[in-house]
Each structure stands twice: as C-alpha cells, then as structure tokens.
Design a protein around this motif. Structure first.
Motif, PDB file in Angstrom:
ATOM      1  N   GLY A 354       0.816  -1.210   0.000  1.00 23.42           N
ATOM      2  CA  GLY A 354       0.000   0.000   0.000  1.00 23.42           C
ATOM      3  C   GLY A 354       0.845   1.253   0.000  1.00 23.42           C
ATOM      4  N   ALA A 355       1.918   1.263   0.803  1.00 21.61           N
ATOM      5  CA  ALA A 355       2.776   2.444   0.889  1.00 21.61           C
ATOM      6  C   ALA A 355       3.460   2.733  -0.448  1.00 21.61           C
ATOM      7  N   LEU A 356       3.991   1.712  -1.097  1.00 19.47           N
ATOM      8  CA  LEU A 356       4.699   1.919  -2.360  1.00 19.47           C
ATOM      9  C   LEU A 356       3.753   2.407  -3.458  1.00 19.47           C
ATOM     10  N   THR A 357       2.521   1.924  -3.441  1.00 17.00           N
ATOM     11  CA  THR A 357       1.525   2.439  -4.378  1.00 17.00           C
ATOM     12  C   THR A 357       1.260   3.913  -4.109  1.00 17.00           C
ATOM     13  N   LEU A 358       1.171   4.267  -2.835  1.00 14.85           N
ATOM     14  CA  LEU A 358       0.983   5.661  -2.437  1.00 14.85           C
ATOM     15  C   LEU A 358       2.124   6.534  -2.963  1.00 14.85           C
ATOM     16  N   TYR A 359       3.366   6.074  -2.779  1.00 13.70           N
ATOM     17  CA  TYR A 359       4.515   6.868  -3.194  1.00 13.70           C
ATOM     18  C   TYR A 359       4.524   7.089  -4.704  1.00 13.70           C
ATOM     19  N   PHE A 360       4.237   6.030  -5.435  1.00 19.66           N
ATOM     20  CA  PHE A 360       4.239   6.095  -6.905  1.00 19.66           C
ATOM     21  C   PHE A 360       3.205   7.099  -7.398  1.00 19.66           C
ATOM     22  N   LEU A 361       1.972   6.988  -6.894  1.00 19.30           N
ATOM     23  CA  LEU A 361       0.902   7.879  -7.338  1.00 19.30           C
ATOM     24  C   LEU A 361       1.135   9.321  -6.871  1.00 19.30           C
ATOM     25  N   ALA A 362       1.749   9.487  -5.718  1.00 18.23           N
ATOM     26  CA  ALA A 362       2.039  10.838  -5.232  1.00 18.23           C
ATOM     27  C   ALA A 362       3.038  11.545  -6.143  1.00 18.23           C
ATOM     28  N   MET A 363       4.066  10.819  -6.577  1.00 19.62           N
ATOM     29  CA  MET A 363       5.074  11.445  -7.437  1.00 19.62           C
ATOM     30  C   MET A 363       4.507  11.770  -8.824  1.00 19.62           C
ATOM     31  N   ILE A 364       3.642  10.903  -9.339  1.00 16.31           N
ATOM     32  CA  ILE A 364       2.973  11.215 -10.606  1.00 16.31           C
ATOM     33  C   ILE A 364       2.116  12.464 -10.442  1.00 16.31           C
ATOM     34  N   SER A 365       1.410  12.555  -9.329  1.00 17.45           N
ATOM     35  CA  SER A 365       0.557  13.725  -9.066  1.00 17.45           C
ATOM     36  C   SER A 365       1.383  15.001  -9.003  1.00 17.45           C
ATOM     37  N   LEU A 366       2.537  14.936  -8.371  1.00 14.92           N
ATOM     38  CA  LEU A 366       3.405  16.110  -8.277  1.00 14.92           C
ATOM     39  C   LEU A 366       3.846  16.573  -9.664  1.00 14.92           C
ATOM     40  N   LEU A 367       4.291  15.632 -10.488  1.00 15.47           N
ATOM     41  CA  LEU A 367       4.758  15.976 -11.830  1.00 15.47           C
ATOM     42  C   LEU A 367       3.629  16.540 -12.686  1.00 15.47           C
ATOM     43  N   VAL A 368       2.434  15.958 -12.579  1.00 11.71           N
ATOM     44  CA  VAL A 368       1.287  16.411 -13.368  1.00 11.71           C
ATOM     45  C   VAL A 368       0.844  17.797 -12.922  1.00 11.71           C
ATOM     46  N   LEU A 369       0.785  18.024 -11.604  1.00 10.42           N
ATOM     47  CA  LEU A 369       0.331  19.317 -11.103  1.00 10.42           C
ATOM     48  C   LEU A 369       1.286  20.449 -11.482  1.00 10.42           C
ATOM     49  N   ARG A 370       2.561  20.164 -11.593  1.00 12.71           N
ATOM     50  CA  ARG A 370       3.516  21.205 -12.020  1.00 12.71           C
ATOM     51  C   ARG A 370       3.175  21.699 -13.425  1.00 12.71           C
ATOM     52  N   VAL A 371       2.639  20.804 -14.269  1.00  9.51           N
ATOM     53  CA  VAL A 371       2.267  21.173 -15.639  1.00  9.51           C
ATOM     54  C   VAL A 371       0.832  21.681 -15.690  1.00  9.51           C
ATOM     55  N   LYS A 372      -0.051  20.992 -14.987  1.00  8.17           N
ATOM     56  CA  LYS A 372      -1.482  21.287 -15.044  1.00  8.17           C
ATOM     57  C   LYS A 372      -1.838  22.573 -14.314  1.00  8.17           C
ATOM     58  N   GLU A 373      -1.201  22.832 -13.181  1.00  5.35           N
ATOM     59  CA  GLU A 373      -1.501  24.018 -12.381  1.00  5.35           C
ATOM     60  C   GLU A 373      -0.199  24.726 -12.000  1.00  5.35           C
ATOM     61  N   PRO A 374       0.460  25.341 -12.951  1.00  7.76           N
ATOM     62  CA  PRO A 374       1.740  26.011 -12.647  1.00  7.76           C
ATOM     63  C   PRO A 374       1.600  27.175 -11.685  1.00  7.76           C
ATOM     64  N   SER A 375       0.418  27.765 -11.603  1.00 14.54           N
ATOM     65  CA  SER A 375       0.209  28.915 -10.712  1.00 14.54           C
ATOM     66  C   SER A 375      -0.266  28.521  -9.318  1.00 14.54           C
ATOM     67  N   LEU A 376      -0.408  27.233  -9.045  1.00 16.72           N
ATOM     68  CA  LEU A 376      -0.826  26.780  -7.719  1.00 16.72           C
ATOM     69  C   LEU A 376       0.192  27.255  -6.680  1.00 16.72           C
ATOM     70  N   PRO A 377      -0.262  27.939  -5.622  1.00 15.86           N
ATOM     71  CA  PRO A 377       0.686  28.396  -4.592  1.00 15.86           C
ATOM     72  C   PRO A 377       1.455  27.220  -3.989  1.00 15.86           C
ATOM     73  N   ARG A 378       2.762  27.318  -4.010  1.00 15.93           N
ATOM     74  CA  ARG A 378       3.624  26.253  -3.494  1.00 15.93           C
ATOM     75  C   ARG A 378       4.599  26.868  -2.489  1.00 15.93           C
ATOM     76  N   PRO A 379       4.233  26.910  -1.205  1.00 14.01           N
ATOM     77  CA  PRO A 379       5.121  27.516  -0.197  1.00 14.01           C
ATOM     78  C   PRO A 379       6.465  26.806  -0.081  1.00 14.01           C
ATOM     79  N   PHE A 380       6.495  25.521  -0.450  1.00 17.15           N
ATOM     80  CA  PHE A 380       7.749  24.763  -0.440  1.00 17.15           C
ATOM     81  C   PHE A 380       7.914  24.094  -1.797  1.00 17.15           C
ATOM     82  N   LEU A 381       9.090  24.229  -2.391  1.00 18.51           N
ATOM     83  CA  LEU A 381       9.385  23.619  -3.684  1.00 18.51           C
ATOM     84  C   LEU A 381      10.368  22.474  -3.509  1.00 18.51           C
ATOM     85  N   THR A 382      10.121  21.379  -4.204  1.00 17.14           N
ATOM     86  CA  THR A 382      10.987  20.204  -4.141  1.00 17.14           C
ATOM     87  C   THR A 382      12.401  20.546  -4.598  1.00 17.14           C
ATOM     88  N   PRO A 383      13.421  20.245  -3.813  1.00 16.81           N
ATOM     89  CA  PRO A 383      14.798  20.484  -4.269  1.00 16.81           C
ATOM     90  C   PRO A 383      15.131  19.595  -5.475  1.00 16.81           C
TER      91      PRO A 383
END
Length: 435
Positions: A354-383
């Motif tokens: 369950g955890a590994l599925t969570l991690y995989f889908l979370a990282m896909i979501s992060l990559l998609v949101l950077r493209v889909k919602e570039p103006s979304l407020p992001r107080p912290f940015l991934t190094p």
C-alpha cells in the motif's frame, strides 16, 4: 463541511512522523536478515533510504500546496481525476489500517518476554480499543501523548546504540552476510521499507497543524533524518553484537519480533537494571507507532468519506471533540479482525504494498500538477526538481515489482483487493459529489 481543529505544533508533527515509523526500528526489520543477511538488508536499507529522502522532500511540496487530511488521495484526485484519487486513497488505507495489527503483535512479543503468562491477544485487543478512544477524545491530547511516547522511544534507542556499539565485532557483520544470494537481498527490501513506513502520515495532519505551509516541510526533513540515522546505528549495533541469527531466531527456532531485547541480552544479560529499563522503554516505540498510525488512519478514512469513495457517515466528525470518530471506529474493527489472523509478516507486506503504491501515485501527481496548475501556490518547492520526484517514482515502482516477484501470493492478493474495490467504486461512481 465540518473542519478539524488546528492545534498541532511543529514538535508534535515531528513526533507524528517519527512515531508512526518508529516501530520499524524496534521490530520487523530483523525479518529481512533471515532473507538477505547483513549485506542483503544493508544494501536494501541504502536503496530505501534514497527512496525516502527523495520522496519526503517531494511529498512536502504536495502537502503544503494542498493541505488536506486525505494526503495522497487529495493530491491524486486533483491531479489525475476521481478514479486515481480512489486508488491512492485505497492504497493509503491499506497501509495505515494493516500496519497497526502487525505492531500489536510485536507489542505482545515484547510483553511475552517480560511476563510470559500475560494474555497477549487480549492485551493487543485492549490496546486497540484504548488508543481508538484516546483519538476520539481529541487530537491535541492524542498528539501530546504521541510526543511524549516518541521522545521516550527515541531516547531509549539512542541509549541502546550507546550500549551496543562498543561491543561491535566486524566479523559478526560479515559472517553469512548473503545467505540466499541476491534474490535474498531483493526479498529483504520490504523489511527495509518497514523502517520508514508511516513517515508520510505527517501530511494527513495538515488540516490540524498550526501554519502547515511552514511547519510541514521542516517536520518531513527532521523526521526523515531522525529515522535514517537511528536505523543505521540500530542495524549495526544489533547485528554486530553476536551476528544476525541471534536477533532473528529464538531458542526454539521460531522467528522473533523483539530483536532489540535479544541484542541487549547478549551484552548485559536479562537481569541487568539497564536491560529492564530499555526493555520497557522499547515498548514506547511500538506503542508510539501503533498510536500514530491509528491517528493517521482516522484522517485518511475521514477524507475517503468526504470524497464519497465510502459511505458518507465516515465523513462525520464527533460533534463535541471534532474528531473523525466514525472513521476511527471502523478502522478499529478492521484492525481487530486483522489482528486475529496472527500473521505479522503478511500484514507488514500488505502495508508495504500500500505504501509503495501511495509513493508512486504521489510522485505522478506532483509531476502532473507542475504542468497542469503552474500557478498553484507552493510555499515549499521540491529540491532538485524534477530529479527527486523521478527518482522516488522509479525507485518506488522498482521496489514494488521486486517485492511482487519475491512475494507473489500476497502481492496478487493485494492487487486483487485493489481491483475488486476499484470495480465496486466504478459501479457506484454515480453517487453524490464529494462533500
């Protein structure tokens, strides 16, 4: 929609992240030695540490941008759509609901060494009811209890390392270091994941955290560093005392869920006052994870109800305490049934899937949101974006496949559970919109 109370401080949030994963340092990881030996489990820990380093720094961005109790479910729903949000939520529920029964078994094993006549299963059942009640009573009380328990557990593990490391003998780390070849090293991976599993629960407390946009990233970083350093020192200290076999197998040949007391017994004997003190303190580490995961699972199931992926009554808060009482009660019932199965290793593996599925889908979501919602407020940015999320994504996928190949039966059981639940979800997708 009813709102959760914001009362969790930065120190409480750190305790939440460390506490949820801390049981993995007291038990479970030693089961990986039986499969991979010191070399196999050591290599697995290196790979898994890289996975969690890149994952936590990437997950912190999502938790700050979308501070919701659903964690990955909320991120995937926004980035990938309702169906993927459901899959992410199911995976998170599997992790958070099936890990506590495994920890309850370890609590029983620790108590059995101390008082062999205690009714272990009854105590584990009572613990479920007690900590569920504590969480229903209020998040501030629950988080404060988690802070105290985690502080004691961290201190006990530091003392264990101070006591055991002077007795380290290098030959104990190299003898029979890879008993089952590289296949054994692969089989040891889920037990390395177990050392960190649950740290992502920090994100599920976002709605109850004071100033989450500033607090969450600091808590993720501090929790990961705490776990990584203690995991390395505990692994070396416990195995270096008298070899890995002595912290895996009991005298009767059965597998142990209490490697730290077994290593301590080799150093100072079971009657030494410090052994007794650290033994009791070790229980705090198990109880901390047990309590923390129950706390996080209630928030995850609450959001599952809010999103109408489950019956709406799960989305209701206790009118007096403003806590997810219905969600906590349901999770308690499922946990008690899982506890009755008596299969610690299988419950750990289900949680890891369950955890590994969570991690995989979370990282896909992060990559998609950077493209889909570039103006979304992001107080912290991934190094080191996009390298860190891609590393976490690929490592989580590779780790999932590696574990699936070495644990086929349980892996396919997990996939079947996910598939059946998804089919049911699709057939009921015409229900009302999310709350």
């Amino acid at each position: 929609m009813a709102e959760l109370n914001r009362s969790i401080t930065p120190l409480m949030l750190w305790a939440m992240g460390v506490g949820c994963a801390f049981a993995g340092l007291f038990f479970g990881w030693n089961l990986g030695l039986a499969r991979g030996g010191t070399l196999g489990l050591g290599l697995a820990l290196v790979v898994v540490s890289l996975l969690y380093l890149t994952f936590t720094l990437s997950y912190a961005e999502l938790s700050c941008a979308i501070p919701r109790a659903g964690g990955v479910m909320s991120y995937a729903d926004r980035a990938l759509g309702r169906s993927w949000g459901f899959c992410a939520g199911m995976a998170q529920n599997v992790e958070f609901i099936f890990a506590p029964p495994a920890i309850a078994f370890a609590i029983g094993d620790y108590l059995h060494l101390f008082a062999p006549r205690l009714p272990l299963l009854s105590i584990a059942f009572a613990a479920y009811v007690l900590f569920t009640w504590l969480n229903i009573r209020g998040v501030k009380a629950a988080a404060m209890a988690e802070l105290v328990i985690t502080a004691v557990a961290v201190a006990s593990l530091i003392i264990f390392c101070i006591v055991s490391l002077p007795h380290l003998q290098l030959e104990n780390l190299t003898t029979d270091a890879l008993p089952h070849g590289w296949q054994g090293a692969v089989a040891a991976i889920p037990f390395a994941v177990w050392c960190f599993l649950g740290v992502e629960a920090i994100a599920n407390m976002a709605e109850e955290t004071v100033n989450p946009q500033r607090t969450l990233p600091k808590a993720f970083i501090a929790a990961f560093l705490t776990l990584a350093v203690l995991a390395l020192l505990t692994f070396i200290g416990a195995t270096g005392v008298d070899g890995w076999q002595t912290i895996v197998f009991k005298l009767d040949g059965s597998v142990s869920d209490s490697p730290i007391p077994m290593a301590l017994a080799k150093v100072m004997g079971t009657h030494h006052p410090l052994y007794q003190l650290l033994y009791v303190a070790g229980l705090f580490g198990l109880v901390g994870s047990f309590h923390g995961l129950i706390l996080a699972s209630g928030r995850s199931t609450l959001e599952f109800g809010r999103m109408r992926h489950a019956p709406a009554f799960l989305a209701k808060l206790d009118p007096r305490q403003q806590t997810p009482a219905n969600a906590l009660k349901l999770n308690c019932a499922i946990g008690l049934l899982a506890l009755a199965s008596g299969r610690t290793s299988d419950l750990i593996l289900l949680s890891v899937f369950g955890a590994l599925t969570l991690y995989f889908l979370a990282m896909i979501s992060l990559l998609v949101l950077r493209v889909k919602e570039p103006s979304l407020p992001r107080p912290f940015l991934t190094p080191c974006y996009p390298f860190f999320p891609w590393i976490a994504l690929l490592l989580s996928l590779m780790t999932f496949l590696a574990i699936l190949l070495s644990h086929r039966t349980l892996g396919f059981l997990y996939l079947a559970l996910m598939f059946v639940s998804f089919v049911i979800h699709r057939r009921t997708a015409s229900l009302a919109a999310p709350l």
